[in-house]
Scaffold this motif. Structure first.
Motif, short mmCIF file in Angstrom:
data_model
loop_
_atom_site.label_atom_id
_atom_site.label_comp_id
_atom_site.label_asym_id
_atom_site.label_seq_id
_atom_site.Cartn_x
_atom_site.Cartn_y
_atom_site.Cartn_z
N GLU A 177 -1.12 1.18 0.77
CA GLU A 177 -2.31 0.71 0.07
C GLU A 177 -2.41 -0.81 0.14
O GLU A 177 -1.39 -1.51 0.13
CB GLU A 177 -2.28 1.16 -1.40
N GLY A 179 -3.12 -4.61 -1.31
CA GLY A 179 -2.81 -5.23 -2.59
C GLY A 179 -1.78 -6.32 -2.46
O GLY A 179 -1.26 -6.60 -1.36
N SER A 180 -1.48 -6.94 -3.59
CA SER A 180 -0.54 -8.07 -3.60
C SER A 180 0.85 -7.70 -4.08
O SER A 180 1.75 -8.53 -4.10
CB SER A 180 -1.10 -9.19 -4.49
N SER A 181 1.04 -6.44 -4.50
CA SER A 181 2.36 -6.03 -4.96
C SER A 181 3.30 -5.86 -3.77
O SER A 181 2.89 -5.96 -2.61
CB SER A 181 2.26 -4.73 -5.76
N SER A 182 4.54 -5.55 -4.06
CA SER A 182 5.54 -5.44 -2.99
C SER A 182 5.21 -4.29 -2.05
O SER A 182 4.51 -3.33 -2.43
CB SER A 182 6.93 -5.22 -3.61
N LYS A 185 6.12 -0.79 -3.32
CA LYS A 185 5.22 -0.21 -4.32
C LYS A 185 3.91 0.28 -3.71
O LYS A 185 3.25 1.17 -4.26
CB LYS A 185 4.93 -1.23 -5.42
N ARG A 186 3.52 -0.30 -2.57
CA ARG A 186 2.25 0.07 -1.95
C ARG A 186 2.36 1.25 -0.99
O ARG A 186 1.35 1.78 -0.55
CB ARG A 186 1.65 -1.14 -1.24
N LYS A 272 10.33 5.77 -3.95
CA LYS A 272 11.45 5.39 -4.82
C LYS A 272 12.80 5.68 -4.20
O LYS A 272 13.83 5.29 -4.73
CB LYS A 272 11.34 6.14 -6.16
N ASP A 355 11.54 1.20 -3.60
CA ASP A 355 11.44 0.62 -4.95
C ASP A 355 12.33 1.43 -5.90
O ASP A 355 11.85 2.13 -6.80
CB ASP A 355 9.98 0.65 -5.40
#
Length: 387
Positions: A177, A179-182, A185-186, A272, A355
């Motif tokens: 996905e 986005g700016s997260s790690s 996480k995407r 995860k 993650d």
């Protein structure tokens, strides 16, 4: 020493004096305006502080309603036991609190004369059929009857159990996905299924999922002021259970009657771990009443209080108080056709480290903790577990 003076004509002198006076008036006028502006600004600031100091926080009155019965339960065409949970509503000031309704007599019956009185569990408020008790059969109608200690009698409307069509295929797709997260996480795997709607119109569906993950830790806690997590191991094999209680995934065949239902989204598997993700999926065939109920609940759950959101309202249940029609009762008792399948999602193609949760340090030697059967954990091996 001689001094030289320039003679200025009288008319020129008057003009220069007039210009000087104009300049003086402009400067004086500007200074006055500045003083006036400063004075107004000071008064405005003063009144702003005065008004702000007079504002008091608004505390709405608590909404108080009579302690009403809440019913959660269903019977399916899969082997039992089946459960019914009874609670009582509480005032808004008691946040997220429902009171258990104990000591009730709860009965499930069908239109063929079969019935069973459910047994209340030790925890209270939960009533279950026996393993060899009443069983849901497609084509029959079922009704729930409740007699409380206070003498109130409740009944549900009869529900005809409709068989669910088979799941044709379950599959998943890896996506990243934006986005700016790690990156971890995407990343994830979207799970879909395909099925075929029957030719007859008026079919309604709901999809649920359950994830089981083997765990060797039955108790853990974070050590204060550190990033360390310690815990205790399980005394036997144990599986953690993950569900999404707010994911109300329902639809009808109004636009696809008799056609294939393809790429029906079920859930997104998080990155995860590199290990396989064991997932059980239920496809449920609902009645029109159950579909309307869950659709209403979904609307309430997703209501964010925006300008264009509908006003909150009670979900339309199928229960009533027989001996006092003015008594409110909430919830739904359904007769549900159900089919299940499983899938193991391979997460080995995830990019980079997952993650992952911090590791749990188990002291050696240490005591073990019993893996108790609950909504969130079970010592019973999942139906299709292969690892």
């Amino acid at each position: 020493m001689k001094r030289y003076f320039q003679r200025v004509p009288q008319r020129m002198l008057k003009e220069r004096m007039s210009e000087s006076m104009k300049t003086y008036r402009i400067v004086f006028s500007g200074a006055s305006a500045l003083r006036s502006f400063t004075h107004s600004l000071f008064h405005s600031f003063f009144w702003l502080l005065f008004v702000a100091s007079c504002v008091t926080e608004f505390q709405p009155d608590a909404v108080s309603i009579p302690a009403s019965l809440v019913v959660e339960g269903q019977i399916t065409d899969q082997p039992g036991p089946y459960s019914v949970k009874l609670t009582r509503t509480a005032d808004y000031s008691y946040k997220s609190l429902n009171l258990l309704e104990t000591g009730a007599t709860v009965t499930i019956s069908d239109n063929q004369g079969n019935q069973e009185v459910l047994k209340e569990q030790a925890s209270g408020g939960v009533y279950m059929t026996s393993a060899n008790g009443i069983k849901g059969v497609a084509g029959r109608s079922y009704k729930l009857t409740i007699q409380t200690k206070a003498g109130k009698k409740y009944e549900s409307d009869p529900e005809v159990l409709v068989a669910a069509p088979p799941i044709q295929k379950i599959y998943y797709e890896y996506t990243v996905e934006p986005g700016s997260s790690s990156l971890a996480k995407r990343q994830g795997w979207n799970v879909y299924l395909d099925t075929k709607d029957p030719e007859a119109p008026g079919n309604f569906y709901r999809w649920d999922w359950t994830h089981y993950e083997f765990t060797a830790v039955c108790f853990k806690r974070e050590v204060p002021n550190t990033n360390t997590v310690t815990g205790l191991g399980c005394c036997s094999n144990c599986w953690d259970i993950t569900r999404c209680y707010n994911c109300i995934n329902v639809t009808s065949d109004v636009n696809v009657n008799g056609q294939s239902i393809s790429r029906q989204f079920i859930m997104r598997v998080p990155y995860k771990s590199k290990s396989k993700y064991y997932l059980e999926i239920q496809q449920q065939a609902l009645s029109k009443g159950a579909y309307d109920f869950w659709k209403s609940v979904r609307g309430l759950v997703n209501n964010t209080g925006g300008l264009f959101d509908p006003a909150p309202a009670s979900a339309p249940g199928n229960l009533r108080c027989v001996n006092d029609p003015t008594t409110m009762v909430y919830g739904y008792f359904g007769a549900t056709g159900l089919v299940e399948q499983y899938i193991n999602v391979d997460r080995s193609n995830g990019q980079g480290p997952p993650d992952a949760d911090p590791p749990v340090i188990i002291p050696v030697p240490s005591n073990c903790v019993v893996c108790e059967n609950s909504l969130y954990r079970t010592p019973n091996q999942p139906r299709w577990w292969q690892f």
